[in-house]
Enzyme design. Structure first.
Site, short mmCIF file in Angstrom:
data_model
loop_
_atom_site.label_atom_id
_atom_site.label_comp_id
_atom_site.label_asym_id
_atom_site.label_seq_id
_atom_site.Cartn_x
_atom_site.Cartn_y
_atom_site.Cartn_z
N GLU A 115 22.47 29.18 59.15
CA GLU A 115 21.54 30.10 58.52
C GLU A 115 21.90 30.11 57.04
O GLU A 115 23.07 30.33 56.68
CB GLU A 115 21.69 31.50 59.12
CG GLU A 115 20.64 32.43 58.58
CD GLU A 115 20.75 33.85 59.09
OE1 GLU A 115 21.57 34.11 60.00
OE2 GLU A 115 20.03 34.71 58.56
N ARG A 169 34.79 29.68 68.92
CA ARG A 169 34.72 29.58 67.47
C ARG A 169 36.13 29.47 66.91
O ARG A 169 37.11 29.86 67.55
CB ARG A 169 33.95 30.73 66.86
CG ARG A 169 34.56 32.10 67.05
CD ARG A 169 33.59 33.22 66.68
NE ARG A 169 33.23 33.20 65.29
CZ ARG A 169 31.99 33.10 64.83
NH1 ARG A 169 30.98 33.00 65.66
NH2 ARG A 169 31.74 33.11 63.54
N LYS A 193 30.47 35.10 57.30
CA LYS A 193 29.82 35.06 56.00
C LYS A 193 29.61 36.46 55.44
O LYS A 193 29.70 36.67 54.24
CB LYS A 193 28.48 34.32 56.12
CG LYS A 193 28.63 32.82 56.16
CD LYS A 193 27.30 32.13 56.31
CE LYS A 193 26.82 32.21 57.74
NZ LYS A 193 25.61 31.42 57.99
#
Ligand code: ATP
Ligand code: MG
Length: 561
Positions: A38, A262, A272
């Site tokens: 994204e 992850r 982020k």
């Protein structure tokens, strides 16, 4: 040879096993993966893992990978982020098949929504978000049907078209999939699939005022592109049921979602949103601050693509979350930099050394290899004179026996030069040593030493009259604790206040300035006995600035011996 055939087989990770089976059983003839960032921030080392998994699998199976910008939320996204992401993926050394945008599928996704509406599988809900939340139920008790759930397909289609044409303000209504308000999976309880947002989109401009949710966009985009293996992180596991539901009801290409753990890295944060806070609140100097775990930060600090790829290879893919020690990343950097870093001498904390039996105006040019690991890098000449800079902590007045550096009455070798004996010191009024006086042994020249004198330590040095002043940035961990995101309270409370140490009075051998004047792109360095360094992007031949990539000490290898 081993008797156990299982041991001879190359060990495969669970994704490779799935792909092997899919190819063997003829479900696919080739594979197509995607990396779907994204564009709402810069990529970090966690994304590098995802990139390595997606592109790596495609490389291994001679397939391909799309770069798809998952740009369904115009509020937080920007072109700056899109450009930085492309740059970082390329820098890591990966080539994508197509550059795609979920927003390019908005019309197609709109048609998918119409199909669901016409099939009685989606409805427009006028409830407020509070009302919707109140009817959602809990994980242990079922939800309640919305009063708008039984609108007819015709009524829903008319309303949905009005949503699209901008007749309603933000939040007036939403489009929901009609699934099961009693599902044990909360995501299946009539999830929102479209919301009204009168916001300009960085890619589609003012064309749309309704935007699909992640769940309605992701799987369908995979299907539109014929992605065979859609690989994401574990938190999307509960979304898989919904992913499959849309694909089944829309009768589109059967992409399949697979989840892996992850990457979490010690002493840093990796979302982020949190990284953006560090930037916005000025805790770091931008997304590419060398202390950031972003790809751009690591690059600026002097990490190489090879080091990052090796790190990703070593951590592998698994289905269980853990925190990887940052010293493994540092180990991979050292291993790679050792192969191609040019060796230079730089004194970070200077103390003057005078060679009393060397003539004041005599200068000799001593030769030394640029990189003993790579003879092709050739040799350089280092001027040697009567006055030299050495590190302050390489001299000690009342040194213990095991101190193999300089002290009155002891010998050391000066790297690529001579053995010297320390005779005397000069002190200032405060009693601090400001000069060390030594004699050199002419027959002890490196490579031609016939002196028979023993010296246990070797020191780096820089000739005072040839020294080039440089600025050096030394870094420590950005956080004081292993896993700041896991601590109580605000993660920012755990920021290490001393993560940057700027040294303004370091001295380098003159070759470093020559490098800056001659190389068209910056080189990596080993400042001997100090660590690996890389010119900062602000560095110029007039003002040389270096970032410490990593020190020389290898804690990870030691820990794992
Ligand atoms: P963040 O939480 O940092 O904002 P994200 O998951 O929202 O990350 P995306 O841009 O949506 O970021 O991620 C693109 C891809 O990278 C996704 O497939 C995501 O699963 C993967 N990814 C993100 N963070 C990590 C991580 N720490 N380790 C491995 N993969 C990751
Ligand atoms: Mg995300």
């Amino acid at each position: 040879m081993s008797n156990n055939p299982a041991e001879e087989k190359e060990s495969k990770n669970f994704l490779e096993e799935i792909i092997d089976k899919d190819l063997q059983e003829g479900r696919h003839t080739s594979i197509l993966t995607r990396f779907p960032p994204e564009p709402n921030g810069y990529l970090h080392i966690g994304h590098a893992k995802s990139i390595h998994v997606n592109f790596g699998l495609a490389e291994k199976y001679k397939g391909e990978t799309n770069l798809r910008f998952d740009d369904t939320n115009p509020v937080t996204e920007s072109v700056e982020y899109v450009e930085s992401i492309k740059n970082d993926v390329k820098w890591l050394g990966f080539e994508w098949k197509d550059e795609l945008y979920t927003s390019d599928y908005f019309e197609q996704l709109y048609q998918f929504a119409l199909k669901l509406i016409r099939d009685g599988l989606a409805y427009v809900d006028d409830s407020s978000s509070e009302e919707i939340a109140a009817l959602k139920g809990t994980p242990t008790s079922p939800g309640t049907n919305s009063p708008y759930r039984n609108r007819t397909p015709e009524e829903n289609e008319a309303l949905f078209n009005k949503m699209r044409s901008g007749e309603f303000p933000d939040g007036h209504c939403i489009l929901r999939a009609k699934i099961d308000m009693a599902s044990p999976n909360m995501l299946m309880r009539d999830p929102v699939i479209y919301r009204i947002k009168h916001v300009k989109h960085h890619h589609t401009g003012d064309k749309w005022c309704i935007y699909p949710t992640y769940d309605f966009a992701h799987g369908q985009s995979d299907a539109i592109e014929n992605i065979t293996h859609s690989i994401c992180t574990l938190e999307f596991m509960p979304h898989r049921e919904l992913y499959n539901w849309f694909i089944e009801k829309l009768e589109i290409f059967p992409s399949k979602q697979y989840e892996f753990a992850r990457l979490n890295l010690s002493y840093t944060v990796m979302s982020k949103r949190k990284l953006l806070q560090l930037v916005d609140d000025g805790h770091v100097n931008g997304w590419d601050d060398p202390r950031m775990p972003t790809i751009s930060g690591l690059r600026r600090r002097g990490y190489t693509p090879a080091a990052i790829r090796e790190f990703c290879k070593r951590i592998g893919v698994a289905k269980r979350e853990n925190v990887i020690d940052v010293s493994l990343l540092e180990f991979c950097a050292r291993e790679d930099l050792n192969k191609h870093a040019l060796r230079r001498m730089v004194v970070l904390n200077p103390l003057k050394l005078v060679i009393t039996n060397w003539d004041a105006d005599k200068v000799e040019l001593l030769e030394s290899e640029n990189n003993p690991e790579n003879p092709e890098d050739g040799e350089r000449k280092m001027p040697f004179g009567r006055e030299l800079w050495i590190e302050k902590d390489d001299f000690m007045e009342n040194a213990p026996k095991k101190f193999f550096r300089l002290s009155v009455g002891r010998n050391v070798r000066l790297k690529s030069a001579f053995i010297i004996t320390c005779d005397d010191v000069v002190k200032n009024e405060a009693g601090e040593v400001v000069e060390v006086h030594c004699t050199y042994h002419p027959d002890s020249r490196s490579g031609q030493d016939t002196s028979g004198i023993k010296a246990k330590g070797t020191l780096h040095w820089v000739s005072v009259s040839h020294a080039v002043p440089v600025e050096v940035h030394q870094y420590d961990r950005l956080f004081k604790v292993n896993n700041p995101a896991d601590e109580e309270g605000d993660f920012k409370d755990y920021i290490n206040p001393d993560s940057l140490h700027v040294i303004t009075n370091a001295y380098a051998e003159p070759e470093l300035k020559t490098d800056a004047e001659t190389f068209s792109s910056p080189r990596h360095y080993q400042f001997m006995r100090k660590g690996y360094y890389y010119p900062d992007q602000t560095s110029t031949p007039e003002k040389l600035v270096y970032n410490q990539t990593v020190g020389l000490r290898d804690t990870w290898a030691k820990m794992n011996k």
